[in-house]
Design a protein around this motif. Structure first.
Motif, PDB file in Angstrom:
ATOM      1  N   GLY A  51     -63.498  47.113  -7.692  1.00  0.00           N
ATOM      2  CA  GLY A  51     -62.751  47.659  -8.819  1.00  0.00           C
ATOM      3  C   GLY A  51     -62.191  46.570  -9.716  1.00  0.00           C
ATOM      4  N   TYR A  70     -59.032  52.423  -3.660  1.00  0.00           N
ATOM      5  CA  TYR A  70     -58.816  51.010  -3.967  1.00  0.00           C
ATOM      6  C   TYR A  70     -59.745  50.515  -5.064  1.00  0.00           C
ATOM      7  CZ  TYR A  70     -55.158  50.233  -0.650  1.00  0.00           C
ATOM      8  OH  TYR A  70     -53.943  50.273  -0.007  1.00  0.00           O
ATOM      9  N   LEU A  71     -60.859  51.173  -5.281  1.00  0.00           N
ATOM     10  CA  LEU A  71     -61.701  50.862  -6.430  1.00  0.00           C
ATOM     11  C   LEU A  71     -60.919  51.132  -7.719  1.00  0.00           C
ATOM     12  CD1 LEU A  71     -64.768  50.163  -7.188  1.00  0.00           C
ATOM     13  CD2 LEU A  71     -64.973  52.603  -7.583  1.00  0.00           C
ATOM     14  N   GLY A 112     -63.503  47.675  -1.737  1.00  0.00           N
ATOM     15  CA  GLY A 112     -63.281  48.597  -2.839  1.00  0.00           C
ATOM     16  C   GLY A 112     -62.375  48.007  -3.900  1.00  0.00           C
ATOM     17  N   PHE A 123     -62.076  53.565   0.006  1.00  0.00           N
ATOM     18  CA  PHE A 123     -62.870  52.730  -0.893  1.00  0.00           C
ATOM     19  C   PHE A 123     -62.680  53.163  -2.344  1.00  0.00           C
ATOM     20  CE2 PHE A 123     -66.675  51.881  -3.360  1.00  0.00           C
ATOM     21  CZ  PHE A 123     -66.851  50.525  -3.155  1.00  0.00           C
ATOM     22  N   LEU A 124     -62.793  54.462  -2.594  1.00  0.00           N
ATOM     23  CA  LEU A 124     -62.657  54.962  -3.967  1.00  0.00           C
ATOM     24  C   LEU A 124     -61.245  54.761  -4.511  1.00  0.00           C
ATOM     25  CD1 LEU A 124     -64.770  58.238  -3.744  1.00  0.00           C
ATOM     26  CD2 LEU A 124     -65.400  56.084  -4.863  1.00  0.00           C
ATOM     27  N   VAL A 171     -63.058  47.830   4.288  1.00  0.00           N
ATOM     28  CA  VAL A 171     -63.606  48.762   3.296  1.00  0.00           C
ATOM     29  C   VAL A 171     -62.685  48.845   2.081  1.00  0.00           C
ATOM     30  CG1 VAL A 171     -64.125  51.207   2.868  1.00  0.00           C
ATOM     31  CG2 VAL A 171     -64.975  50.090   4.931  1.00  0.00           C
ATOM     32  N   ASN A 172     -61.381  48.935   2.317  1.00  0.00           N
ATOM     33  CA  ASN A 172     -60.413  48.966   1.224  1.00  0.00           C
ATOM     34  C   ASN A 172     -60.442  47.663   0.427  1.00  0.00           C
ATOM     35  OD1 ASN A 172     -59.656  51.478   2.127  1.00  0.00           O
ATOM     36  ND2 ASN A 172     -57.762  50.783   3.062  1.00  0.00           N
TER      37      ASN A 172
END
Length: 149
Positions: free
Chosen positions: A143, A64-65, A139, A61-62, A135-136
């Motif tokens: 972003g 791809y954010l 994210g 997640f982070l 989830v990706n």
């Protein structure tokens, strides 16, 4: 492409995916290290696996954010779309690499070559992969929304 008509800038998507990969290389080990320090040595295997799945989802997640943010900044318009497409681009690259390596008869896991018969697209692995992709995707979209001008 004309930004006013909402065209997709694939160069921005590819750059966002590359940024997500690089961010994942930094974020994933950092989160694993924090997780290892937080749990201590006395967990059973089930709790350890669940925790590592959560770490994997959090790092995806982070990453791809950050990648979605970069894609949106470069694209200039349709930030959420460009951000989400970084995850789709990553999925396509992963599938292509999986097919190519499967045809070559090798898959590398943690630096060890394994034949493709040791994994499959059924049951828990498929569900976990789909959840990780969603989830990706979320994210990347978040972003992209943050990076939209």
């Amino acid at each position: 492409m004309d930004r006013r008509r909402g065209g997709i800038r694939w160069g921005a998507v590819a750059l966002g995916w590359l940024v997500a990969v690089l961010a994942g290389i930094v974020i994933s080990p950092a989160l694993r290290l924090l997780y290892g320090a937080a749990i201590g040595p006395e967990l059973d295997r089930g709790e350890l696996t669940a925790g590592l799945v959560a770490v994997s989802m959090g790092s995806g997640f982070l990453a791809y954010l950050v990648g979605g943010y970069a894609a949106a900044r470069m694209a200039g318009g349709a930030g959420g779309t460009h951000g989400a497409l970084t995850a789709v681009y990553g999925l396509v690259v992963g599938v292509v690499l999986g097919v190519v390596l499967g045809l070559l008869g090798l898959v590398f896991v943690e630096g060890v070559a394994l034949p493709p018969a040791t994994f499959g697209l059924a049951g828990e692995a498929l569900v976990a992969g789909l959840v990780l992709f969603v989830v990706n995707l979320v994210g990347g979209y978040a972003g992209g929304r943050l990076g939209a001008r």
